[in-house]
Write a protein that holds these residues in place. Structure first.
Motif, mmCIF file in Angstrom:
data_model
loop_
_atom_site.group_PDB
_atom_site.id
_atom_site.type_symbol
_atom_site.label_atom_id
_atom_site.label_comp_id
_atom_site.label_asym_id
_atom_site.label_seq_id
_atom_site.Cartn_x
_atom_site.Cartn_y
_atom_site.Cartn_z
ATOM 1 N N TYR A 105 0.836 -1.208 0.000
ATOM 2 C CA TYR A 105 0.000 0.000 0.000
ATOM 3 C C TYR A 105 0.873 1.261 0.000
ATOM 4 C CZ TYR A 105 -3.726 -3.170 1.744
ATOM 5 O OH TYR A 105 -4.634 -4.178 1.923
ATOM 6 N N PHE A 106 1.863 1.284 0.902
ATOM 7 C CA PHE A 106 2.701 2.473 1.021
ATOM 8 C C PHE A 106 3.529 2.704 -0.241
ATOM 9 C CE2 PHE A 106 3.088 2.946 5.961
ATOM 10 C CZ PHE A 106 1.697 3.069 6.031
ATOM 11 N N ALA A 107 3.892 1.636 -0.916
ATOM 12 C CA ALA A 107 4.702 1.772 -2.127
ATOM 13 C C ALA A 107 3.893 2.311 -3.297
ATOM 14 C CB ALA A 107 5.316 0.430 -2.508
ATOM 15 N N MET A 108 2.629 1.907 -3.405
ATOM 16 C CA MET A 108 1.884 2.139 -4.642
ATOM 17 C C MET A 108 0.695 3.088 -4.508
ATOM 18 S SD MET A 108 3.964 0.206 -6.122
ATOM 19 C CE MET A 108 3.343 0.642 -7.746
ATOM 20 N N LEU A 109 0.303 3.423 -3.287
ATOM 21 C CA LEU A 109 -0.882 4.247 -3.074
ATOM 22 C C LEU A 109 -0.549 5.505 -2.283
ATOM 23 C CD1 LEU A 109 -3.445 1.473 -1.997
ATOM 24 C CD2 LEU A 109 -3.089 2.376 -4.305
ATOM 25 N N ASP A 110 -1.417 6.487 -2.406
ATOM 26 C CA ASP A 110 -1.391 7.673 -1.563
ATOM 27 C C ASP A 110 -2.573 7.621 -0.615
ATOM 28 O OD1 ASP A 110 0.851 8.911 -2.821
ATOM 29 O OD2 ASP A 110 -0.441 9.554 -4.482
ATOM 30 N N PRO A 111 -2.464 8.255 0.560
ATOM 31 C CA PRO A 111 -3.622 8.302 1.450
ATOM 32 C C PRO A 111 -4.858 8.823 0.722
ATOM 33 C CG PRO A 111 -1.685 9.110 2.588
ATOM 34 C CD PRO A 111 -1.283 8.925 1.152
ATOM 35 N N GLY A 112 -5.967 8.144 0.940
ATOM 36 C CA GLY A 112 -7.203 8.516 0.265
ATOM 37 C C GLY A 112 -7.460 7.756 -1.017
ATOM 38 N N ASP A 113 -6.461 7.029 -1.525
ATOM 39 C CA ASP A 113 -6.683 6.198 -2.705
ATOM 40 C C ASP A 113 -7.667 5.081 -2.376
ATOM 41 O OD1 ASP A 113 -5.095 7.697 -4.336
ATOM 42 O OD2 ASP A 113 -3.436 6.277 -4.440
ATOM 43 N N ARG A 114 -8.185 4.473 -3.431
ATOM 44 C CA ARG A 114 -9.293 3.532 -3.273
ATOM 45 C C ARG A 114 -8.838 2.069 -3.376
ATOM 46 N NH1 ARG A 114 -14.063 6.471 -6.924
ATOM 47 N NH2 ARG A 114 -14.318 8.280 -5.539
ATOM 48 N N ILE A 115 -9.372 1.269 -2.444
ATOM 49 C CA ILE A 115 -9.093 -0.168 -2.419
ATOM 50 C C ILE A 115 -10.424 -0.916 -2.445
ATOM 51 C CG2 ILE A 115 -8.155 -2.090 -1.079
ATOM 52 C CD1 ILE A 115 -6.127 -0.149 0.119
ATOM 53 N N LEU A 116 -10.521 -1.916 -3.305
ATOM 54 C CA LEU A 116 -11.670 -2.817 -3.353
ATOM 55 C C LEU A 116 -11.206 -4.186 -2.880
ATOM 56 C CD1 LEU A 116 -14.639 -3.346 -4.192
ATOM 57 C CD2 LEU A 116 -13.770 -3.951 -6.472
ATOM 58 N N GLU A 247 12.195 -2.072 -6.639
ATOM 59 C CA GLU A 247 12.802 -0.965 -5.907
ATOM 60 C C GLU A 247 11.776 -0.247 -5.040
ATOM 61 O OE1 GLU A 247 15.527 3.046 -6.720
ATOM 62 O OE2 GLU A 247 15.001 1.719 -8.378
ATOM 63 N N GLN A 248 10.579 -0.041 -5.572
ATOM 64 C CA GLN A 248 9.538 0.637 -4.795
ATOM 65 C C GLN A 248 9.149 -0.175 -3.568
ATOM 66 O OE1 GLN A 248 7.600 0.977 -8.745
ATOM 67 N NE2 GLN A 248 6.450 2.639 -7.790
ATOM 68 N N ILE A 249 9.020 -1.491 -3.760
ATOM 69 C CA ILE A 249 8.645 -2.362 -2.637
ATOM 70 C C ILE A 249 9.728 -2.380 -1.576
ATOM 71 C CG2 ILE A 249 8.291 -4.774 -1.969
ATOM 72 C CD1 ILE A 249 5.806 -3.439 -3.132
ATOM 73 N N ASP A 250 10.980 -2.545 -1.984
ATOM 74 C CA ASP A 250 12.062 -2.609 -0.999
ATOM 75 C C ASP A 250 12.168 -1.309 -0.197
ATOM 76 O OD1 ASP A 250 12.620 -5.158 -1.793
ATOM 77 O OD2 ASP A 250 14.460 -4.680 -2.872
ATOM 78 N N LYS A 251 12.035 -0.178 -0.862
ATOM 79 C CA LYS A 251 12.102 1.102 -0.156
ATOM 80 C C LYS A 251 10.910 1.284 0.783
ATOM 81 C CE LYS A 251 14.913 3.790 -3.403
ATOM 82 N NZ LYS A 251 14.932 4.955 -4.344
ATOM 83 N N SER A 252 9.763 0.719 0.415
ATOM 84 C CA SER A 252 8.584 0.843 1.260
ATOM 85 C C SER A 252 8.738 0.065 2.562
ATOM 86 C CB SER A 252 7.349 0.354 0.501
ATOM 87 O OG SER A 252 6.197 0.474 1.292
ATOM 88 N N ILE A 253 9.424 -1.079 2.493
ATOM 89 C CA ILE A 253 9.664 -1.848 3.713
ATOM 90 C C ILE A 253 10.779 -1.211 4.537
ATOM 91 C CG2 ILE A 253 10.467 -4.070 4.616
ATOM 92 C CD1 ILE A 253 7.584 -4.087 3.637
ATOM 93 N N PHE A 254 11.938 -1.021 3.926
ATOM 94 C CA PHE A 254 13.018 -0.292 4.594
ATOM 95 C C PHE A 254 13.588 0.732 3.632
ATOM 96 C CE2 PHE A 254 17.408 0.671 5.439
ATOM 97 C CZ PHE A 254 17.338 1.064 6.758
ATOM 98 N N GLY A 256 10.968 2.648 4.655
ATOM 99 C CA GLY A 256 9.628 3.223 4.697
ATOM 100 C C GLY A 256 8.768 2.861 5.883
ATOM 101 N N SER A 257 8.727 1.579 6.258
ATOM 102 C CA SER A 257 7.784 1.188 7.309
ATOM 103 C C SER A 257 8.387 0.300 8.383
ATOM 104 C CB SER A 257 6.571 0.469 6.688
ATOM 105 O OG SER A 257 6.975 -0.665 5.935
#
Length: 416
Positions: A105-116, A247-254, A256-257
């Motif tokens: 979520y943190f890698a690919m979305l912004d707060p307020g984005d939509r999830i189904l 790269e986006q995923i790895d940065k989101s974990i460390f 990032g979170s």
């Protein structure tokens, strides 16, 4: 490895609790779908000196010195995960399946984005958008459900919902939906609305690794998993994706979170993944599913209603409202706990009771299959479960089932 006699001398209270828990596991039948018994090799890895090591960063690129052996362990876990799931990229650092979802979520979305995603009462998970969870607090969530008559997901309805809602991310996966997901169809639905597809395989990680359940890796942008349910590895999470998003995923974990990875748990993951690459594990996974099917048949023969009428997975979800309207899921959990059988209360589609009460129970087979149970033993256990639910105050039934549990636990020990 830190030996138990050291623990006993240093902290008798914790030592006693650990020994009590070991006895509880050995002397009861665990049928909680999200639990399993790891090998002694995994226990050793998780109790190793790797617990002492800070290793912020990734193999070959750390922020601390002295990480050469941590690098070896983490790279083994990565390589084995990639092999198991035919993935281009694996991140083995998430501390749990929920944190794996957070990483995506943190890698690919912004707060307020939509999830189904799938509704919690229809089998979904808290981290898929429940309002008490960070996912429901940070993102705009709408959820799909199962057909009230069949108990199956209606994918045409999901497609219509996606068109109306226009999500940024569609989640497949569940903690209490006993059927396989059509990952290809979900991916088509997500693609049609220009959304990412996250397949959360937390519960079926081991079944997929063994090839007895559909692998979503080619029909999902991201696959998240738990590593301690059906796969029997070190406790934690896992993210699989393509090189495009690595790269986006790895940065989101460390960074990032999460901070420093739990290297002792990653060691446990590496060992568990190695075990999952063996033919013996494939046979184990097949037996897990066969045992669940036997349990479903046994319950149905006794008149218990099963959500969707059965199972494709490692658990059954029994809806008690028709057969035992005065017995709640919480009641059933307590009755069974009293005779040494552990299940968990669970909401069911159309639930009207509190999640602390519920109208159903979820009954899983991974742990007992690890102990060596086959269809014959599972049929016996299924009969016992129904007997206790139907006669919770009959002392003859309680004594008979308690004796049965004692016998089965003695015949099928967890650790020698």
């Amino acid at each position: 490895m830190v030996r138990s006699n050291h623990l006993e001398e240093t902290d008798p209270a914790v030592y006693a609790a650990v020994q009590d828990e070991r006895r509880r596991q050995e002397e009861s039948l665990g049928l909680i779908a999200s639990e399993n018994h790891v090998s002694e090799a995994v226990l050793e890895a998780q109790g190793s000196v790797l617990t002492n090591k800070y290793a912020e960063g990734y193999p070959g690129s750390r922020y601390y010195g002295g990480c050469e052996h941590a690098d070896t362990v983490e790279q083994l876990a990565i390589d084995r995960a990639k092999e198991l799931f035919d993935a281009e990229h694996a991140n083995v650092q998430p501390h749990s399946g929920t944190q794996a979802n957070m990483g995506v979520y943190f890698a690919m979305l912004d707060p307020g984005d939509r999830i189904l995603s799938l509704d919690l009462t229809h089998g979904g998970h808290l981290s898929h958008g429940h309002d008490v969870n960070f996912s429901g607090q940070l993102y705009d969530i709408e959820q799909y459900g199962v057909d009230p008559d069949s108990g199956y997901i209606n994918y045409e309805s999901v497609a219509e919902h996606a068109t109306e809602f226009d999500p940024d991310l569609v989640v497949s996966g569940a903690s209490a939906y006993p059927r396989e997901f059509d990952y290809e169809r979900i991916h088509e639905i997500a693609s049609d609305v220009d959304a990412y597809h996250l397949a959360d395989i937390a519960h079926v990680t081991g079944l997929i690794a063994a090839g007895v359940h559909t692998n979503p890796i080619s029909n999902a942008d991201f696959v998240t998993a738990s590593t301690h349910k059906t796969i029997r590895a070190g406790r934690g999470g896992l993210i699989l994706t393509s090189d495009e998003f690595s790269e986006q995923i790895d940065k989101s974990i460390f960074p990032g979170s999460q901070g420093g990875p739990l290297m002792h748990n990653i060691a446990g993951k590496a060992v568990g993944f190695q075990e999952a690459l063996t033919p013996e594990f494939t046979e184990y996974a097949k037996q897990v599913v066969a045992n669940a099917e036997t349990l479903a048949t046994t319950f149905s023969e006794h008149g218990l209603s099963l959500v969707s009428g059965g199972t494709d997975k490692h658990y059954v979800l029994a809806d008690l409202r028709d057969s035992h309207p005065n017995v709640t899921g919480s009641d059933a959990e307590e009755y069974l706990q009293n005779v040494g059988i552990t299940v968990n209360k669970n909401t069911v589609p159309g639930e009207t009771r509190s999640p602390f009460t519920t109208s159903g129970i979820r009954v899983g087979t991974p742990s007992l299959t690890t102990r060596g149970f086959t269809q014959s033993e599972m049929e016996t256990v299924g009969h016992a479960i129904v007997d206790v639910i139907e006669h919770p105050e009959d002392q003859d039934v309680i004594e008979d089932v308690s004796s049965l549990v004692d016998r089965l636990c003695e015949e099928y020990p967890i650790y020698d």
